[in-house]
Design a protein around this motif. Structure first.
Motif, PDB file in Angstrom:
ATOM      1  N   ARG A   4      37.680  40.739  40.229  1.00 43.36           N
ATOM      2  CA  ARG A   4      38.408  41.545  41.217  1.00 43.36           C
ATOM      3  C   ARG A   4      37.717  41.406  42.571  1.00 43.36           C
ATOM      4  NH1 ARG A   4      37.726  46.963  37.885  1.00 43.36           N
ATOM      5  NH2 ARG A   4      35.640  46.016  37.936  1.00 43.36           N
ATOM      6  N   LEU A   6      37.765  41.720  46.779  1.00 39.90           N
ATOM      7  CA  LEU A   6      38.342  42.496  47.878  1.00 39.90           C
ATOM      8  C   LEU A   6      37.887  41.868  49.188  1.00 39.90           C
ATOM      9  CD1 LEU A   6      39.943  44.976  48.837  1.00 39.90           C
ATOM     10  CD2 LEU A   6      37.810  46.292  48.707  1.00 39.90           C
ATOM     11  N   TRP A   8      37.551  42.110  53.081  1.00 40.79           N
ATOM     12  CA  TRP A   8      37.549  43.091  54.164  1.00 40.79           C
ATOM     13  C   TRP A   8      37.486  42.375  55.504  1.00 40.79           C
ATOM     14  CZ3 TRP A   8      34.937  44.745  58.462  1.00 40.79           C
ATOM     15  CH2 TRP A   8      35.257  46.014  58.936  1.00 40.79           C
ATOM     16  N   HIS A  29      41.932  38.063  56.688  1.00 40.60           N
ATOM     17  CA  HIS A  29      41.839  38.613  55.337  1.00 40.60           C
ATOM     18  C   HIS A  29      42.975  38.130  54.449  1.00 40.60           C
ATOM     19  CE1 HIS A  29      44.197  41.266  57.877  1.00 40.60           C
ATOM     20  NE2 HIS A  29      44.733  41.835  56.825  1.00 40.60           N
ATOM     21  N   ALA A  33      42.441  35.981  51.103  1.00 37.34           N
ATOM     22  CA  ALA A  33      42.970  36.549  49.849  1.00 37.34           C
ATOM     23  C   ALA A  33      44.042  35.639  49.259  1.00 37.34           C
ATOM     24  CB  ALA A  33      43.531  37.943  50.102  1.00 37.34           C
ATOM     25  N   GLY A  37      43.639  34.229  45.562  1.00 37.62           N
ATOM     26  CA  GLY A  37      44.619  34.686  44.585  1.00 37.62           C
ATOM     27  C   GLY A  37      45.331  33.579  43.845  1.00 37.62           C
ATOM     28  N   GLU A  43      41.581  37.951  41.076  1.00 37.07           N
ATOM     29  CA  GLU A  43      42.604  38.871  41.578  1.00 37.07           C
ATOM     30  C   GLU A  43      42.136  39.351  42.944  1.00 37.07           C
ATOM     31  OE1 GLU A  43      43.190  43.324  40.329  1.00 37.07           O
ATOM     32  OE2 GLU A  43      44.266  42.047  38.891  1.00 37.07           O
ATOM     33  N   ALA A  45      42.578  41.278  46.712  1.00 34.59           N
ATOM     34  CA  ALA A  45      43.215  42.319  47.505  1.00 34.59           C
ATOM     35  C   ALA A  45      42.543  42.351  48.874  1.00 34.59           C
ATOM     36  CB  ALA A  45      43.109  43.674  46.813  1.00 34.59           C
ATOM     37  N   THR A  46      43.089  43.131  49.809  1.00 39.65           N
ATOM     38  CA  THR A  46      42.538  43.184  51.159  1.00 39.65           C
ATOM     39  C   THR A  46      42.301  44.624  51.598  1.00 39.65           C
ATOM     40  OG1 THR A  46      44.708  43.221  52.246  1.00 39.65           O
ATOM     41  CG2 THR A  46      43.747  41.052  51.785  1.00 39.65           C
ATOM     42  N   ALA A  47      41.420  44.773  52.564  1.00 39.96           N
ATOM     43  CA  ALA A  47      41.162  46.056  53.213  1.00 39.96           C
ATOM     44  C   ALA A  47      40.787  45.763  54.660  1.00 39.96           C
ATOM     45  CB  ALA A  47      40.046  46.813  52.514  1.00 39.96           C
ATOM     46  N   ARG A  60      37.781  52.590  45.327  1.00 41.54           N
ATOM     47  CA  ARG A  60      38.148  51.184  45.469  1.00 41.54           C
ATOM     48  C   ARG A  60      36.939  50.270  45.320  1.00 41.54           C
ATOM     49  NH1 ARG A  60      41.967  48.329  50.042  1.00 41.54           N
ATOM     50  NH2 ARG A  60      43.058  47.024  48.541  1.00 41.54           N
ATOM     51  N   THR A  64      35.763  47.050  42.468  1.00 39.78           N
ATOM     52  CA  THR A  64      35.600  45.731  43.080  1.00 39.78           C
ATOM     53  C   THR A  64      34.408  45.003  42.474  1.00 39.78           C
ATOM     54  OG1 THR A  64      36.590  46.449  45.179  1.00 39.78           O
ATOM     55  CG2 THR A  64      35.163  44.508  45.247  1.00 39.78           C
TER      56      THR A  64
END
Length: 261
Positions: A4, A6, A8, A29, A33, A37, A43, A45-47, A60, A64
């Motif tokens: 996982r 993430l 940023w 980002h 990602a 992906g 997997e 995701a972004t922030a 979150r 991660t």
């Protein structure tokens, strides 16, 4: 096992600079990602900075495995409480990949404990990243060197602690050199600093750069459960010592009492 990840990003230049927006219309980002992906075991995701809590709530971060960090102009806008959470999760075992100008980010400086300063020049010059150890997991799938036709120069001295490993060394057209790929261990977490990525050049669209980042995510992943009490520093009372002992002399603390921090 699914990793996982993430990604940023402070997400500033893409919203305020036409050159950067043209290269990364949905943000750096989103680009990172996107290629992460596409990997079957990742997997992504972004922030971003503008989100509540910068998109980095405790919940979150706890979910991660590897955090990737890109920042440049808005380092100072990152809340210290968020920095505390990120650093603690790295100590617990979350991987951290710090990209390009993230060398001046609060989390990286906190974990390094040094100024993390360097020399720089924005002239679009050619860069050659030499792989120092061809057998290292992070360089698999790329050649002996990665050529970037346009890059921002980062030059030594780079004021960071001596790394566990130097993975890449860069040469620039203007003559400077730089340690562009460095690995660290902080607590149970692995940290990788990777220099390329100046936002006015399409560096994160380069297949070799993408391959290095994918490899780094897999390298930084710690598959074991988080070391959640890594910072606990508990008091061990006399009667709980592994060997039988007697109290000798005075003490500042009662048995089991927390120490000073």
């Amino acid at each position: 096992m699914t990793i996982r990840a993430l990604v940023w990003n402070e997400f500033f230049h893409e919203r305020h600079n036409d050159t950067v927006r043209a290269i990364y219309p949905d943000g750096i980002h989103a680009t990172i990602a996107g290629f992460l992906g596409r990997e079957p075991d990742i997997e992504a995701a972004t922030a971003t900075l503008p989100e509540a809590g910068h998109g980095l709530s405790q919940e979150r971060l706890d979910a991660t495995d590897v955090l990737l960090w890109w920042g440049h102009k808005a380092h100072g806008d990152v809340e210290d409480a968020v920095v505390d959470r990120v650093a603690e999760r790295v100590h617990q075992g979350m991987g951290l990949i710090v990209l390009h100008s993230g060398h001046f980010s609060k989390p990286f400086k906190r974990l390094m404990g040094t100024p993390c300063s360097l020399r720089w020049r924005e002239a679009g010059e050619r860069e050659r990243l030499w792989a120092v150890n061809r057998s290292h997991p992070i360089v698999q799938g790329v050649g002996p060197a990665i050529e970037l036709p346009n890059a921002e120069m980062y030059g030594e001295p780079f004021l960071v602690p001596e790394p566990m490993e130097t993975v890449f060394i860069s040469w620039f057209e203007g003559g400077e050199v730089f340690r562009s790929g460095l690995t660290y261990q902080r607590g149970a977490g692995k940290v990788f600093y990777f220099r390329p990525g100046h936002e006015t050049y399409p560096i994160y669209h380069n297949p070799d750069i993408q391959r290095v980042i994918v490899n780094a995510v897999r390298w930084a992943h710690n598959p074991v459960p988080a070391w959640t009490d890594v910072s606990a520093a508990p008091n061990v009372p006399v009667d709980k010592a592994p060997e039988k002992i007697e109290q000798k002399g005075g003490s500042l603390h009662k048995p089991g009492e927390e120490g000073y921090r």
